[in-house]
Design a protein around this motif. Structure first.
Motif, PDB file in Angstrom:
ATOM      1  N   MET A 172       0.829  -1.199   0.000  1.00  0.00           N
ATOM      2  CA  MET A 172       0.000   0.000   0.000  1.00  0.00           C
ATOM      3  C   MET A 172       0.866   1.253   0.000  1.00  0.00           C
ATOM      4  SD  MET A 172      -3.170  -0.801   2.560  1.00  0.00           S
ATOM      5  CE  MET A 172      -4.448  -1.958   2.095  1.00  0.00           C
ATOM      6  N   ALA A 173       0.419   2.280  -0.735  1.00  0.00           N
ATOM      7  CA  ALA A 173       1.152   3.530  -0.782  1.00  0.00           C
ATOM      8  C   ALA A 173       0.989   4.295   0.519  1.00  0.00           C
ATOM      9  CB  ALA A 173       0.646   4.374  -1.950  1.00  0.00           C
ATOM     10  N   LYS A 174       1.986   5.085   0.836  1.00  0.00           N
ATOM     11  CA  LYS A 174       1.929   5.913   2.029  1.00  0.00           C
ATOM     12  C   LYS A 174       0.988   7.082   1.785  1.00  0.00           C
ATOM     13  CE  LYS A 174       4.905   8.363   5.293  1.00  0.00           C
ATOM     14  NZ  LYS A 174       6.301   8.775   5.593  1.00  0.00           N
ATOM     15  N   ILE A 175       0.166   7.405   2.804  1.00  0.00           N
ATOM     16  CA  ILE A 175      -0.748   8.535   2.685  1.00  0.00           C
ATOM     17  C   ILE A 175       0.066   9.821   2.605  1.00  0.00           C
ATOM     18  CG2 ILE A 175      -2.622   9.807   3.796  1.00  0.00           C
ATOM     19  CD1 ILE A 175      -3.570   7.209   5.013  1.00  0.00           C
ATOM     20  N   PRO A 176      -0.197  10.673   1.616  1.00  0.00           N
ATOM     21  CA  PRO A 176       0.604  11.890   1.451  1.00  0.00           C
ATOM     22  C   PRO A 176       0.389  12.873   2.593  1.00  0.00           C
ATOM     23  CG  PRO A 176      -1.291  11.941   0.003  1.00  0.00           C
ATOM     24  CD  PRO A 176      -1.275  10.568   0.620  1.00  0.00           C
ATOM     25  N   GLU A 177       1.340  13.752   2.755  1.00  0.00           N
ATOM     26  CA  GLU A 177       1.227  14.799   3.767  1.00  0.00           C
ATOM     27  C   GLU A 177       0.104  15.771   3.407  1.00  0.00           C
ATOM     28  OE1 GLU A 177       2.987  14.946   6.578  1.00  0.00           O
ATOM     29  OE2 GLU A 177       4.101  13.114   6.071  1.00  0.00           O
ATOM     30  N   LYS A 178      -0.521  16.352   4.407  1.00  0.00           N
ATOM     31  CA  LYS A 178      -1.506  17.397   4.162  1.00  0.00           C
ATOM     32  C   LYS A 178      -0.785  18.640   3.635  1.00  0.00           C
ATOM     33  CE  LYS A 178      -4.810  15.850   7.674  1.00  0.00           C
ATOM     34  NZ  LYS A 178      -5.574  16.219   8.873  1.00  0.00           N
ATOM     35  N   PRO A 179      -1.518  19.541   2.961  1.00  0.00           N
ATOM     36  CA  PRO A 179      -2.976  19.616   2.879  1.00  0.00           C
ATOM     37  C   PRO A 179      -3.558  18.733   1.784  1.00  0.00           C
ATOM     38  CG  PRO A 179      -2.014  21.490   1.769  1.00  0.00           C
ATOM     39  CD  PRO A 179      -0.864  20.727   2.367  1.00  0.00           C
ATOM     40  N   TRP A 180      -4.759  18.221   2.042  1.00  0.00           N
ATOM     41  CA  TRP A 180      -5.544  17.503   1.055  1.00  0.00           C
ATOM     42  C   TRP A 180      -6.699  18.406   0.626  1.00  0.00           C
ATOM     43  CZ3 TRP A 180      -6.077  13.433   5.415  1.00  0.00           C
ATOM     44  CH2 TRP A 180      -4.854  12.778   5.590  1.00  0.00           C
ATOM     45  N   PRO A 181      -7.301  18.153  -0.530  1.00  0.00           N
ATOM     46  CA  PRO A 181      -8.399  19.017  -0.989  1.00  0.00           C
ATOM     47  C   PRO A 181      -9.748  18.658  -0.362  1.00  0.00           C
ATOM     48  CG  PRO A 181      -7.920  17.378  -2.640  1.00  0.00           C
ATOM     49  CD  PRO A 181      -6.883  17.189  -1.563  1.00  0.00           C
ATOM     50  N   THR A 182      -9.754  18.311   0.913  1.00  0.00           N
ATOM     51  CA  THR A 182     -10.984  17.889   1.590  1.00  0.00           C
ATOM     52  C   THR A 182     -12.049  18.983   1.511  1.00  0.00           C
ATOM     53  OG1 THR A 182      -9.633  16.611   3.128  1.00  0.00           O
ATOM     54  CG2 THR A 182     -11.930  16.999   3.753  1.00  0.00           C
ATOM     55  N   GLY A 183     -13.227  18.599   1.036  1.00  0.00           N
ATOM     56  CA  GLY A 183     -14.353  19.527   0.972  1.00  0.00           C
ATOM     57  C   GLY A 183     -14.345  20.460  -0.213  1.00  0.00           C
ATOM     58  N   LYS A 184     -13.286  20.450  -1.004  1.00  0.00           N
ATOM     59  CA  LYS A 184     -13.195  21.333  -2.157  1.00  0.00           C
ATOM     60  C   LYS A 184     -13.733  20.635  -3.413  1.00  0.00           C
ATOM     61  CE  LYS A 184      -9.158  23.800  -0.389  1.00  0.00           C
ATOM     62  NZ  LYS A 184      -7.742  24.186  -0.638  1.00  0.00           N
ATOM     63  N   THR A 185     -14.270  21.419  -4.326  1.00  0.00           N
ATOM     64  CA  THR A 185     -14.756  20.878  -5.591  1.00  0.00           C
ATOM     65  C   THR A 185     -13.653  20.990  -6.637  1.00  0.00           C
ATOM     66  OG1 THR A 185     -17.008  21.591  -5.056  1.00  0.00           O
ATOM     67  CG2 THR A 185     -16.547  21.012  -7.349  1.00  0.00           C
ATOM     68  N   GLU A 186     -13.244  19.859  -7.192  1.00  0.00           N
ATOM     69  CA  GLU A 186     -12.181  19.827  -8.197  1.00  0.00           C
ATOM     70  C   GLU A 186     -12.770  19.439  -9.551  1.00  0.00           C
ATOM     71  OE1 GLU A 186      -8.223  18.206  -6.327  1.00  0.00           O
ATOM     72  OE2 GLU A 186      -9.882  16.882  -5.732  1.00  0.00           O
ATOM     73  N   GLN A 187     -12.482  20.221 -10.564  1.00  0.00           N
ATOM     74  CA  GLN A 187     -12.930  19.919 -11.924  1.00  0.00           C
ATOM     75  C   GLN A 187     -11.912  18.999 -12.579  1.00  0.00           C
ATOM     76  OE1 GLN A 187     -15.851  21.787 -13.267  1.00  0.00           O
ATOM     77  NE2 GLN A 187     -15.919  20.094 -14.737  1.00  0.00           N
ATOM     78  N   LEU A 188     -12.321  17.799 -12.964  1.00  0.00           N
ATOM     79  CA  LEU A 188     -11.415  16.815 -13.555  1.00  0.00           C
ATOM     80  C   LEU A 188     -11.490  16.780 -15.065  1.00  0.00           C
ATOM     81  CD1 LEU A 188     -11.943  13.849 -11.058  1.00  0.00           C
ATOM     82  CD2 LEU A 188     -10.332  15.754 -10.914  1.00  0.00           C
ATOM     83  N   GLU A 189     -12.673  16.957 -15.599  1.00  0.00           N
ATOM     84  CA  GLU A 189     -12.897  17.063 -17.037  1.00  0.00           C
ATOM     85  C   GLU A 189     -14.236  17.746 -17.213  1.00  0.00           C
ATOM     86  OE1 GLU A 189     -14.650  13.203 -18.856  1.00  0.00           O
ATOM     87  OE2 GLU A 189     -12.952  12.512 -17.650  1.00  0.00           O
ATOM     88  N   ALA A 190     -14.640  17.963 -18.452  1.00  0.00           N
ATOM     89  CA  ALA A 190     -15.814  18.796 -18.704  1.00  0.00           C
ATOM     90  C   ALA A 190     -17.051  18.338 -17.936  1.00  0.00           C
ATOM     91  CB  ALA A 190     -16.102  18.820 -20.204  1.00  0.00           C
ATOM     92  N   LEU A 191     -17.249  17.035 -17.834  1.00  0.00           N
ATOM     93  CA  LEU A 191     -18.461  16.511 -17.206  1.00  0.00           C
ATOM     94  C   LEU A 191     -18.247  16.011 -15.780  1.00  0.00           C
ATOM     95  CD1 LEU A 191     -19.939  14.469 -20.199  1.00  0.00           C
ATOM     96  CD2 LEU A 191     -20.949  16.517 -19.172  1.00  0.00           C
ATOM     97  N   VAL A 192     -17.034  16.080 -15.257  1.00  0.00           N
ATOM     98  CA  VAL A 192     -16.732  15.397 -13.996  1.00  0.00           C
ATOM     99  C   VAL A 192     -16.078  16.336 -12.988  1.00  0.00           C
ATOM    100  CG1 VAL A 192     -15.507  13.477 -12.906  1.00  0.00           C
ATOM    101  CG2 VAL A 192     -16.417  13.222 -15.232  1.00  0.00           C
ATOM    102  N   ARG A 193     -16.658  16.370 -11.778  1.00  0.00           N
ATOM    103  CA  ARG A 193     -16.063  17.059 -10.640  1.00  0.00           C
ATOM    104  C   ARG A 193     -15.928  16.080  -9.478  1.00  0.00           C
ATOM    105  NH1 ARG A 193     -19.864  21.629  -9.202  1.00  0.00           N
ATOM    106  NH2 ARG A 193     -21.421  20.324 -10.237  1.00  0.00           N
ATOM    107  N   ARG A 194     -15.084  16.427  -8.519  1.00  0.00           N
ATOM    108  CA  ARG A 194     -14.780  15.516  -7.404  1.00  0.00           C
ATOM    109  C   ARG A 194     -14.755  16.300  -6.099  1.00  0.00           C
ATOM    110  NH1 ARG A 194      -9.231  12.685  -8.304  1.00  0.00           N
ATOM    111  NH2 ARG A 194      -8.478  14.800  -7.939  1.00  0.00           N
ATOM    112  N   VAL A 195     -15.314  15.664  -5.038  1.00  0.00           N
ATOM    113  CA  VAL A 195     -15.289  16.243  -3.691  1.00  0.00           C
ATOM    114  C   VAL A 195     -14.782  15.173  -2.734  1.00  0.00           C
ATOM    115  CG1 VAL A 195     -16.614  17.334  -1.846  1.00  0.00           C
ATOM    116  CG2 VAL A 195     -17.251  17.744  -4.233  1.00  0.00           C
ATOM    117  N   LEU A 196     -13.736  15.484  -1.988  1.00  0.00           N
ATOM    118  CA  LEU A 196     -13.114  14.539  -1.050  1.00  0.00           C
ATOM    119  C   LEU A 196     -13.763  14.642   0.318  1.00  0.00           C
ATOM    120  CD1 LEU A 196     -10.788  12.543  -0.324  1.00  0.00           C
ATOM    121  CD2 LEU A 196      -9.381  14.574   0.156  1.00  0.00           C
ATOM    122  N   ALA A 197     -14.184  13.504   0.858  1.00  0.00           N
ATOM    123  CA  ALA A 197     -14.816  13.451   2.182  1.00  0.00           C
ATOM    124  C   ALA A 197     -13.763  13.467   3.289  1.00  0.00           C
ATOM    125  CB  ALA A 197     -15.681  12.195   2.295  1.00  0.00           C
ATOM    126  N   PRO A 198     -14.136  13.942   4.486  1.00  0.00           N
ATOM    127  CA  PRO A 198     -13.189  14.020   5.604  1.00  0.00           C
ATOM    128  C   PRO A 198     -13.123  12.720   6.408  1.00  0.00           C
ATOM    129  CG  PRO A 198     -15.238  15.061   6.252  1.00  0.00           C
ATOM    130  CD  PRO A 198     -15.423  14.604   4.816  1.00  0.00           C
TER     131      PRO A 198
END
Length: 293
Positions: free
Chosen positions: A1-27
């Motif tokens: 398993m990969a090591k969890i990266p250091e913060k900051p993480w984009p928790t709670g932020k809306t990230e645009q990945l492509e024209a039709l897709v956005r992502r929100v990371l849960a805490p």
């Protein structure tokens, strides 16, 4: 398993990945969820689908409501019903009025020794529509087609976005680690078959529920298949030295230097391999002790 990266993480932020897709990371970061569960919004202001709404954490729900804004939610779609994926579906449905579609409900069917089948399940999940393999959910400018991928759990689905070639892989293929296959509902034989199924597809990018997007899907899939075959070969080699138990004989030799928090998960995966080998006539057990045939 990969090591969890250091913060900051984009928790709670809306990230645009492509024209039709956005992502929100849960805490909800953990050794099992990486930086947390990733909820995906597919579509635009004229109609959205929400994939894997995640845990029913108030902060995550507020982040989703903000990301959705005034757009109508046409479907809430779950890849499977582990508690880090589907519990937010109920309050999101109540808020938006959207139907809950996707995977089938899953009820515990017992366990193997210390492994309880119900401890990670959202037993309150009640879909309005269960999608079968190949069925589609459509909205303005988007089509999400169900791809049945049992193995991690029996009700697991992936969703293919036909307009872009993206595949939302839930926990079947993650961007940071291989999936844990937990008996009795998790099935290693089905998991391997589902990996082979994805290997035969032409998806261009994977959006997993945990970890970064996968830009070389088939390369990763081939590596995962090889990894599981290597694990089985390890089991055969260790049992070739004599009968052994999972906890004392197999896990310590197969997972050297493992984080103690992940020892139980490793044992579950070894059990899944052994049960698959037992069905195929390659291993047999007596109580907690296993040996090759």
């Amino acid at each position: 398993m990969a090591k969890i990266p250091e913060k900051p993480w984009p928790t709670g932020k809306t990230e645009q990945l492509e024209a039709l897709v956005r992502r929100v990371l849960a805490p909800n970061p953990s050794p099992y969820t990486y930086t947390g569960t990733q909820t995906y919004l597919v579509g635009g202001n004229d109609g959205l689908a929400v994939i894997d709404p995640g845990p029913a954490e108030p902060a995550h729900l507020e982040a989703l409501y903000e990301a959705i804004g005034d757009a109508p939610v046409l479907a809430i779609m779950c890849t499977h019903t582990h508690r880090d994926h589907s519990p937010a579906a109920a309050p999101l449905k109540e808020k938006t009025g959207a139907p809950l579609v996707g995977c089938a409900p899953l009820r515990p069917q017992g366990g193997h020794g210390e492994f309880r089948a119900d401890e990670a399940l959202d037993v309150d999940y009640e879909p309005d529509r269960v999608m079968e393999d190949g069925e589609a959910m459509t909205g303005p400018g988007w089509t999400l087609r169900a791809v049945a991928t049992p193995g991690h759990v029996s009700n697991h689905l992936c969703f293919a976005l036909e307009e872009s070639g993206a595949l939302f892989t839930g926990d079947h293929v993650m961007g940071w680690s291989t999936s844990v296959v937990i008996p009795p509902d998790g099935d290693m034989g089905q998991y391997m078959d589902s990996l082979e199924k994805l290997n035969g597809r032409e998806d261009t990018v994977y959006y997993p529920a945990h970890g970064p997007q996968v830009d070389k899907p088939r390369q990763l899939i081939r590596g995962m298949i090889g990894h599981r075959r290597q694990r089985e070969n390890q089991i055969v080699r260790i049992l070739g030295e004599g009968p052994a138990t999972i906890a004392e004989g197999l896990v310590p030799k197969m997972y050297k230097g493992l984080d103690p928090k992940l020892v139980k998960a490793a044992g579950m995966s070894v059990m899944a391999h052994l049960l698959d080998m037992e069905r195929r006539g390659l291993a047999v057990r007596s109580g907690d002790t296993w040996q090759t045939i």
